[in-house]
Design a protein around this motif. Sequence first.
Motif, short mmCIF file in Angstrom:
data_model
loop_
_atom_site.label_atom_id
_atom_site.label_comp_id
_atom_site.label_asym_id
_atom_site.label_seq_id
_atom_site.Cartn_x
_atom_site.Cartn_y
_atom_site.Cartn_z
N TYR A 96 0.96 -6.22 -3.97
CA TYR A 96 0.41 -6.63 -5.26
C TYR A 96 -1.02 -7.13 -5.13
CZ TYR A 96 0.26 -8.47 -10.00
OH TYR A 96 -0.09 -8.70 -11.31
N ALA A 97 -1.29 -7.88 -4.08
CA ALA A 97 -2.66 -8.37 -3.86
C ALA A 97 -3.63 -7.20 -3.72
CB ALA A 97 -2.71 -9.25 -2.61
N GLY A 98 -3.20 -6.14 -3.04
CA GLY A 98 -4.04 -4.97 -2.89
C GLY A 98 -4.20 -4.20 -4.19
N ALA A 99 -3.09 -4.01 -4.89
CA ALA A 99 -3.11 -3.22 -6.12
C ALA A 99 -3.90 -3.87 -7.24
CB ALA A 99 -1.67 -2.97 -6.60
N ALA A 127 -0.96 0.01 -0.21
CA ALA A 127 -1.80 -0.90 -1.00
C ALA A 127 -3.14 -0.27 -1.35
CB ALA A 127 -2.00 -2.20 -0.25
N LEU A 128 -3.63 0.63 -0.49
CA LEU A 128 -4.95 1.23 -0.69
C LEU A 128 -5.00 2.13 -1.92
CD1 LEU A 128 -7.84 1.73 0.38
CD2 LEU A 128 -6.89 3.62 1.75
N ILE A 129 -3.94 2.83 -2.20
CA ILE A 129 -3.95 3.83 -3.28
C ILE A 129 -4.16 3.19 -4.66
CG2 ILE A 129 -2.62 5.62 -4.45
CD1 ILE A 129 -1.51 6.46 -1.75
N PRO A 130 -3.35 2.20 -5.06
CA PRO A 130 -3.62 1.57 -6.36
C PRO A 130 -4.93 0.80 -6.39
CG PRO A 130 -1.85 0.43 -5.22
CD PRO A 130 -2.12 1.68 -4.46
N ALA A 131 -5.34 0.25 -5.26
CA ALA A 131 -6.64 -0.44 -5.22
C ALA A 131 -7.76 0.53 -5.58
CB ALA A 131 -6.89 -1.03 -3.83
N ALA A 132 -7.62 1.78 -5.13
CA ALA A 132 -8.63 2.80 -5.41
C ALA A 132 -8.61 3.23 -6.86
CB ALA A 132 -8.42 4.01 -4.49
N ASP A 133 -7.42 3.44 -7.42
CA ASP A 133 -7.39 3.95 -8.80
C ASP A 133 -7.54 2.85 -9.83
OD1 ASP A 133 -4.94 3.44 -10.59
OD2 ASP A 133 -3.90 3.96 -8.76
N HIS A 134 -7.24 1.59 -9.46
CA HIS A 134 -7.42 0.49 -10.41
C HIS A 134 -8.86 0.00 -10.49
CE1 HIS A 134 -2.87 -0.76 -10.22
NE2 HIS A 134 -3.07 0.42 -10.79
N GLY A 135 -9.69 0.51 -9.61
CA GLY A 135 -11.11 0.18 -9.69
C GLY A 135 -11.52 -1.11 -9.02
N THR A 139 -11.71 -4.63 -2.82
CA THR A 139 -10.37 -4.55 -2.25
C THR A 139 -10.24 -3.34 -1.34
OG1 THR A 139 -9.57 -5.49 -4.33
CG2 THR A 139 -7.92 -4.63 -2.81
N VAL A 140 -10.76 -2.22 -1.80
CA VAL A 140 -10.74 -1.00 -0.98
C VAL A 140 -11.47 -1.26 0.33
CG1 VAL A 140 -11.61 1.36 -0.81
CG2 VAL A 140 -10.52 0.58 -2.93
N ALA A 141 -12.62 -1.90 0.27
CA ALA A 141 -13.41 -2.19 1.47
C ALA A 141 -12.63 -3.09 2.42
CB ALA A 141 -14.74 -2.83 1.08
N ILE A 142 -11.95 -4.09 1.89
CA ILE A 142 -11.15 -5.00 2.72
C ILE A 142 -10.05 -4.22 3.44
CG2 ILE A 142 -9.51 -6.92 2.67
CD1 ILE A 142 -11.14 -8.01 0.26
N LEU A 143 -9.35 -3.38 2.70
CA LEU A 143 -8.24 -2.62 3.28
C LEU A 143 -8.71 -1.59 4.29
CD1 LEU A 143 -6.08 -2.21 0.06
CD2 LEU A 143 -5.48 -3.54 2.09
N LEU A 144 -9.90 -1.04 4.06
CA LEU A 144 -10.44 -0.04 5.00
C LEU A 144 -10.84 -0.66 6.33
CD1 LEU A 144 -12.54 2.26 2.63
CD2 LEU A 144 -10.35 2.77 3.75
#
Length: 223
Positions: A96-99, A127-135, A139-144
């Motif tokens: 959820y934190a990622g999304a 977690a990366l996928i919803p972070a990417a589509d939710h804008g 968050t994407v950078a943190i997960l990467l």
Amino acid sequence: MLRVFMFLIGLVTSGNIAAEAKEAPLMLIEAVAAGDIPAIKAAIVRGAELEQRDDKGRTALLLATHADNLEAAKLLIAAGADVNAKDDIQDTPFLYAGAEGRNEILKAILASGKANLKDTNRFGGTALIPAADHGFPETVAILLETDIDIDHVNDLGWTALMEAVILGDGGAVQQKIVGLLVDAGARDIPDNDGLSALQHARQRGYDEIAQRIAEGVADPRPG
């Protein structure tokens, strides 16, 4: 007579302690829902069951993540709350934190070293996928920065790159997210219809995104 009196006092005291211990789990859920930090601390000290669930299967830590209550989340993580505990719809504090871009809580969860990077939500996505589509570019950078699978394909047949294209609006935020994914080495894996993210971007007139993908992503298909 004094001994009898002390014995009775002991029984009453023990009963009170037992009652408080029994109530502690419920009190923790209520305290987190109310954002009451002193009550959260008190419940933890009393030995509250950290994985107690509400009527939707959410733990105290997941409730704190929903509320973006960093202080509460940190207290619970430090106390040993499970960052991968799933609720009734397969969400966890980490997922959820990622999304939903709860970035500071996400950092705290990752710092615990206990996040299951391979865990998936009800759509089969990391977690990366919803972070990417939710804008959420940050968050994407943190997960990467973790070992999360950048090319994971969810149950819909989509990667993070694909969702950033087809579920976004092609604007500046999605362009940034696509750039982050491309720079991190994302592959343009076609969807279940055989269409690539590049093709989807061109069909939608997302020229900047199409150019970014064309310049930086290799087509994984042979030939």
